[in-house]
Scaffold this motif. Sequence first.
Motif, PDB file in Angstrom:
ATOM      1  N   HIS A   4       0.761  -1.311  -0.064  1.00  0.00           N
ATOM      2  CA  HIS A   4      -0.124   0.058   0.059  1.00  0.00           C
ATOM      3  C   HIS A   4       0.924   1.177  -0.022  1.00  0.00           C
ATOM      4  O   HIS A   4       0.693   2.236  -0.924  1.00  0.00           O
ATOM      5  CB  HIS A   4      -0.871   0.172   1.253  1.00  0.00           C
ATOM      6  CG  HIS A   4      -1.738   1.419   1.476  1.00  0.00           C
ATOM      7  ND1 HIS A   4      -2.490   1.839   0.515  1.00  0.00           N
ATOM      8  CD2 HIS A   4      -1.539   2.243   2.439  1.00  0.00           C
ATOM      9  CE1 HIS A   4      -3.113   2.893   0.865  1.00  0.00           C
ATOM     10  NE2 HIS A   4      -2.468   3.235   2.212  1.00  0.00           N
ATOM     11  N   SER A   7       2.300   1.826  -3.444  1.00  0.00           N
ATOM     12  CA  SER A   7       1.467   2.151  -4.426  1.00  0.00           C
ATOM     13  C   SER A   7       1.145   3.802  -4.024  1.00  0.00           C
ATOM     14  O   SER A   7       0.994   4.574  -5.048  1.00  0.00           O
ATOM     15  CB  SER A   7      -0.071   1.399  -4.275  1.00  0.00           C
ATOM     16  OG  SER A   7      -1.072   1.797  -4.865  1.00  0.00           O
ATOM     17  N   SER A   8       0.896   4.284  -3.034  1.00  0.00           N
ATOM     18  CA  SER A   8       0.848   5.426  -2.516  1.00  0.00           C
ATOM     19  C   SER A   8       2.012   6.466  -2.998  1.00  0.00           C
ATOM     20  O   SER A   8       1.600   7.476  -3.493  1.00  0.00           O
ATOM     21  CB  SER A   8       0.428   5.815  -1.077  1.00  0.00           C
ATOM     22  OG  SER A   8       0.207   7.023  -0.838  1.00  0.00           O
ATOM     23  N   THR A  31      -7.874   1.177  -3.082  1.00  0.00           N
ATOM     24  CA  THR A  31      -6.595   0.817  -2.247  1.00  0.00           C
ATOM     25  C   THR A  31      -6.317  -0.767  -2.418  1.00  0.00           C
ATOM     26  O   THR A  31      -5.155  -1.055  -2.728  1.00  0.00           O
ATOM     27  CB  THR A  31      -7.051   0.899  -0.659  1.00  0.00           C
ATOM     28  OG1 THR A  31      -7.206   2.535  -0.475  1.00  0.00           O
ATOM     29  CG2 THR A  31      -5.834   0.448   0.195  1.00  0.00           C
ATOM     30  N   VAL A  35      -2.630  -2.259  -3.628  1.00  0.00           N
ATOM     31  CA  VAL A  35      -2.021  -3.337  -3.188  1.00  0.00           C
ATOM     32  C   VAL A  35      -1.692  -4.520  -3.837  1.00  0.00           C
ATOM     33  O   VAL A  35      -0.560  -4.952  -4.105  1.00  0.00           O
ATOM     34  CB  VAL A  35      -2.808  -3.820  -1.822  1.00  0.00           C
ATOM     35  CG1 VAL A  35      -2.251  -5.056  -1.063  1.00  0.00           C
ATOM     36  CG2 VAL A  35      -2.593  -2.315  -0.741  1.00  0.00           C
ATOM     37  N   HIS A  74       0.648   3.559   9.072  1.00  0.00           N
ATOM     38  CA  HIS A  74       0.992   2.543   8.498  1.00  0.00           C
ATOM     39  C   HIS A  74       2.406   2.012   8.927  1.00  0.00           C
ATOM     40  O   HIS A  74       2.753   0.716   8.955  1.00  0.00           O
ATOM     41  CB  HIS A  74       0.904   2.748   7.139  1.00  0.00           C
ATOM     42  CG  HIS A  74      -0.424   2.823   6.566  1.00  0.00           C
ATOM     43  ND1 HIS A  74      -1.371   2.152   7.102  1.00  0.00           N
ATOM     44  CD2 HIS A  74      -0.810   3.639   5.345  1.00  0.00           C
ATOM     45  CE1 HIS A  74      -2.607   2.567   6.537  1.00  0.00           C
ATOM     46  NE2 HIS A  74      -2.308   3.692   5.578  1.00  0.00           N
TER      47      HIS A  74
END
Length: 172
Positions: A4, A7-8, A31, A35, A74
């Motif tokens: 995640h 990706s962000s 989301t 992922v 996170h």
Amino acid sequence: MLAHLVSSAKDTPLRFLARFAAAGFDFDRFTARGVAAERAADPAETLAEFRAVQSRTSSPPAPKDTRLVEAFVHGEDIRRPLAITREHPRTHVTRAIAFQARTSVAMGGGEARAAGVSLTATDTDCTLGTGPAVEGPAISLLLAVSGREVALDDLSGPGVRVIADRIRSDAT
């Protein structure tokens, strides 16, 4: 969780909007797809990709404080199960708590979890809201407002039960 973050980190405003539209403007679907796209078959490969993108400065089209929330929450999602502790810059954690406490749950925030309680950090000068008290380390307040049940043991006060009930109802 690492996928995640990868990706962000790769998101730009245009890429974010295209992927969000492709997910039908459903944040959870968006989301999950990110992922799935970034999770490598081998965890070491995902870690290598994270290291490759960690210095990127691109960002989704969102307030900058969302980046603080992402990094702290996170990061703790990864660290806590591994019993890895870290000192966080309290000023920035305080900004992240304030942001989460005023952002709707639909947008990834914790406004509904923080409503009607008083959040007080015991390790920095931060008090938000009114109502039954919730006290503890700033990072644990941030995690609780972000829906992380793991932080509840770090907190005290009559408002802890209120937040705990809200976190548990979110999970069902």
